[in-house]
Design an enzyme around this catalytic site. Sequence first.
Site, PDB file in Angstrom:
ATOM      1  NE  ARG A 329      -4.309   0.199   1.530  1.00 20.83           N
ATOM      2  CZ  ARG A 329      -5.365   0.678   0.855  1.00 20.83           C
ATOM      3  NH1 ARG A 329      -5.474   1.961   0.596  1.00 20.83           N
ATOM      4  NH2 ARG A 329      -6.326  -0.118   0.447  1.00 20.83           N
ATOM      5  CD  GLU A 733      -7.249   2.857   6.356  1.00 24.82           C
ATOM      6  OE1 GLU A 733      -8.024   2.502   5.439  1.00 24.82           O
ATOM      7  OE2 GLU A 733      -6.181   2.281   6.600  1.00 24.82           O
TER       8      GLU A 733
HETATM    9  N1  MTE Z   1     -11.910   5.987  14.431  1.00 21.69           N
HETATM   10  C1  MTE Z   1     -11.968   5.707  15.751  1.00 21.69           C
HETATM   11  N2  MTE Z   1     -12.650   6.530  16.550  1.00 21.69           N
HETATM   12  N3  MTE Z   1     -11.326   4.632  16.278  1.00 21.69           N
HETATM   13  C2  MTE Z   1     -10.588   3.772  15.490  1.00 21.69           C
HETATM   14  O1  MTE Z   1     -10.031   2.798  15.991  1.00 21.69           O
HETATM   15  N4  MTE Z   1      -9.801   3.245  13.205  1.00 21.69           N
HETATM   16  C3  MTE Z   1      -9.481   3.781  11.871  1.00 21.69           C
HETATM   17  C4  MTE Z   1     -10.682   4.530  11.297  1.00 21.69           C
HETATM   18  N5  MTE Z   1     -11.217   5.446  12.268  1.00 21.69           N
HETATM   19  C5  MTE Z   1     -10.516   4.047  14.090  1.00 21.69           C
HETATM   20  C6  MTE Z   1     -11.227   5.168  13.592  1.00 21.69           C
HETATM   21  C7  MTE Z   1      -9.068   2.774  10.908  1.00 21.69           C
HETATM   22  S1  MTE Z   1      -7.467   2.263  10.931  1.00 21.69           S
HETATM   23  C8  MTE Z   1      -9.912   2.285   9.965  1.00 21.69           C
HETATM   24  S2  MTE Z   1      -9.382   1.202   8.777  1.00 21.69           S
HETATM   25  C9  MTE Z   1     -11.333   2.647   9.928  1.00 21.69           C
HETATM   26  O2  MTE Z   1     -11.682   3.570  10.966  1.00 21.69           O
HETATM   27  C10 MTE Z   1     -12.170   1.384  10.065  1.00 21.69           C
HETATM   28  O3  MTE Z   1     -13.521   1.634  10.129  1.00 21.69           O
HETATM   29  P1  MTE Z   1     -14.434   1.920   8.843  1.00 21.69           P
HETATM   30  O4  MTE Z   1     -14.015   0.959   7.790  1.00 21.69           O
HETATM   31  O5  MTE Z   1     -15.786   1.669   9.349  1.00 21.69           O
HETATM   32  O6  MTE Z   1     -14.171   3.328   8.463  1.00 21.69           O
HETATM   33 MO1  MOS Z   2      -7.222   0.276   9.359  1.00 21.08          MO
HETATM   34  S1  MOS Z   2      -5.189   0.428   9.424  1.00 21.08           S
HETATM   35  O1  MOS Z   2      -7.218  -0.488   7.782  1.00 21.08           O
HETATM   36  O2  MOS Z   2      -7.494  -0.984  10.473  1.00 21.08           O
END
Ligand code: MTE
Ligand code: MOS
Length: 813
Positions: A329, A733
Amino acid sequence: MLDKAETTDLIAPTPGLTGGVRSASKHDSGPKHVTGEAVYIDDIVEPYGTLHLAPGAATIAHGKIIKMDLSKVRSAPGVVCVLTADDIPGTNDVSPAHTHDEPVLPDGIVQFYGQPIFCVAAETREQARAAAKLADIEYEELPAILSIDDAMAQKSYVAEPHVMKRGDSASALASAPHRHASRMVIGGQDHFYLEGHVSFAIPQEDGDVFIHCSTQHPSEVQHNIANVLGRPANAVTVEVRRMGGGFGGKETQSMQWAALASIVAIKTGRPAKMRLDRDDDMIMTGKRHDFIVDYDVGFDDSGRICGADIQYAANCGFSADLSSAIADRAMFHTDNAYYLGDVEIRSYRCKTNLVSNTAFRGFGGPQGMVAIERIIDEIAITLGLDPLDVRTANYYGDDGRNMTPYHMPVEDNVLPELTRDLLASSNYRQRRAEIDAFNAQSPVIKRGIAMTPVKFGISFTTTFLNQAGALVHVYQDGSVHLNHGGTEMGQGLFIKVAQVVAEEFQIDLEHIKITATNTGKVPNTSATAASSGADMNGMAARNAARTIKDRLIAFAATHYKVGAAEIHFVPGRVIVGDVADISFAELVKLAYFGRISLSATGYYATPKIHYDRETASGRPFFYFAYGMACSEVMIDTLTGENKVTRVDILHDVGQSLNPAIDRGQIEGGFIQGMGWLTSEELWWDDAGRIRTHAPSTYKIPACSDRPEDFRMELWSSGRNVEKSIHRSKAVGEPPLMLAISVHRALAHAVASVAQGKVVPALNTPATPEAILRAVLRLADDTVHIARSDSNDRQEKGARSAAMAGVSAPQAGA
Ligand code: MTE
Ligand code: MOS
């Protein structure tokens, strides 16, 4: 069925419906988070007889265990059982990609300082922790590889190097009018989720086990625990209601703790809980990969890149974990938003005797992007141009200039429009001119500004992972039970998916019960990761709801003897031609008596994507998420202290499912990215011991580090050209990488020490120390002048006024 994947083009919340899509509904657990009523795993009432676990850690970085005497551990007060590698009933492996390089407990060989080598179960956590310190262990040390450079020199890799290329980069570089080569060192990052790793295993009948696990990937925990126990997958059930943050750190790293708790539960017949202490969590679990990037770029007089040779070396730690996909990535995001001409990208996945690094928000993308953004600034400084002009000159364009290094054309580029809008709202040009004028007359305090874009690919690049499932029940009273394979970690996935179902049935959100993720309800799920949680689980849940809705429509058509086209779901009600106008609950009740099934599963597989890793070409992403940030900073050239004074963000979430949640994700992601790039510094000593394993030595952003003036907007022209769920875009992300603008603004401030004419080789994190070193390296003479000037009273006064409120650099940061 194609029509089920189709999507509406609703542009605003449906009038009369509370909590449908596009409404700014608050996080379903928001009030419970702040009152403390939200139940995290360590809050679950412990059944009688619960045992508590503590890991015993290795005290060398690499070597053989020649003696392990645990007799004092076993006879310590409260100890019920002690596990070693010999006690694993099935396969001693928790590696996610089945690389078999990650044991639950090592069998003879230690691979990093702090690696768990045995595990104690006792009546209380304190007893377990105390006993874990009583082991008598002797090692025969082996040479340890503790740096990327050492690993590269010894060709020590966890996976094969990988190459991506388009065209002939060598001749493009040779014939380029200008050329620039350098090296960038990029630091790692600890996840610092508020809730650390925790697993609570409860033994069931017939040797089965039920596990509450703080994990982003319940299905993989289930499958791994089954292997470790030597049982089929159906003997293991994993449940997760919520995590106190995951950020990628709970995609694979939960496995080991769940395995240990499960083995103890099966062995003793008692519930067993493993909750890591914060220091152990930071010592024993993987982090964001640190990288070294070596690059050589060729460009023309306008700053357009015509050729690039980029080499990444990622510090993977002792095992493969997800490192291949993460390093890939980074390669996919080498370009960020730019057409690189003829390009070759090489990537090395270094094996070191350190904890195994893992997923972290952006999944390698940020490391790829931060390098190209520094490169762009270096080109601008070399040519004496505004970096923004070099950025826009390199943006992906029409045919011929729209091809990524992995041969996927960029078809949805909105950056030219988005840049125009942010230029206007941030007033970047004028502010940059003002800042340059300010810096010319300010010897000590320097300001900086930078505007950087983000283009982030959405989908798992491992194509088969792009699938999701859901389960929807409608009860006789019209209330709905919603379940899907995604996990909630604070990001607001559960509320978004519930809104989708509310919209589908046209019932208020309060009628939909959000329930814990459970491998017994939806099987074979993918990790909640790659930002695609709402995209995929939203579609799967909508498909499940549509199945039930279609049955209700067919039933009503027969029951009322009307055509199906005459039946309409409107907020709270169902209109059946001019025959009936009944509530959703009334129709459901009638359908039940008509013997109609009111329960359905739903499934979704992302369309259009394919990728051939052998040739490094294809369409790995369904679409791209875009955003742009303009950040302004101030540094003190005598101390390196710095602060972010203003940030303007425009981010494209397509048409938002929930603007309140999306705003939270953008703010949070940005601040987390800022922490990675400025204050969070991981540091290991020569013995391979991490010395930054607590908040006392590891500085995450605090409230006071928030930009003084923070202007963030969802881009009003945002749209998704692909048929995503209600035309929204993933948001988890991408915003993290908006923080690269802060790092570039700091570089602008540093460069001003040498009148913006010399390239400041600023690495990450740009801590106060790093900024000070960069300043000193750049222009020793200028600094001497500044020092004597600062003796001047007036200047001193101005300086302390300007920097008031800047937090002091932390020890060890
Ligand atoms: N937001 C919060 N509050 N806590 C989290 O642990 N993880 C991030 C992001 N936002 C996270 C977060 C990561 S690494 C990812 S991949 C995505 O949320 C995963 O959730 P989604 O696919 O529902 O966006
Ligand atoms: Mo997020 S790093 O793809 O859990």
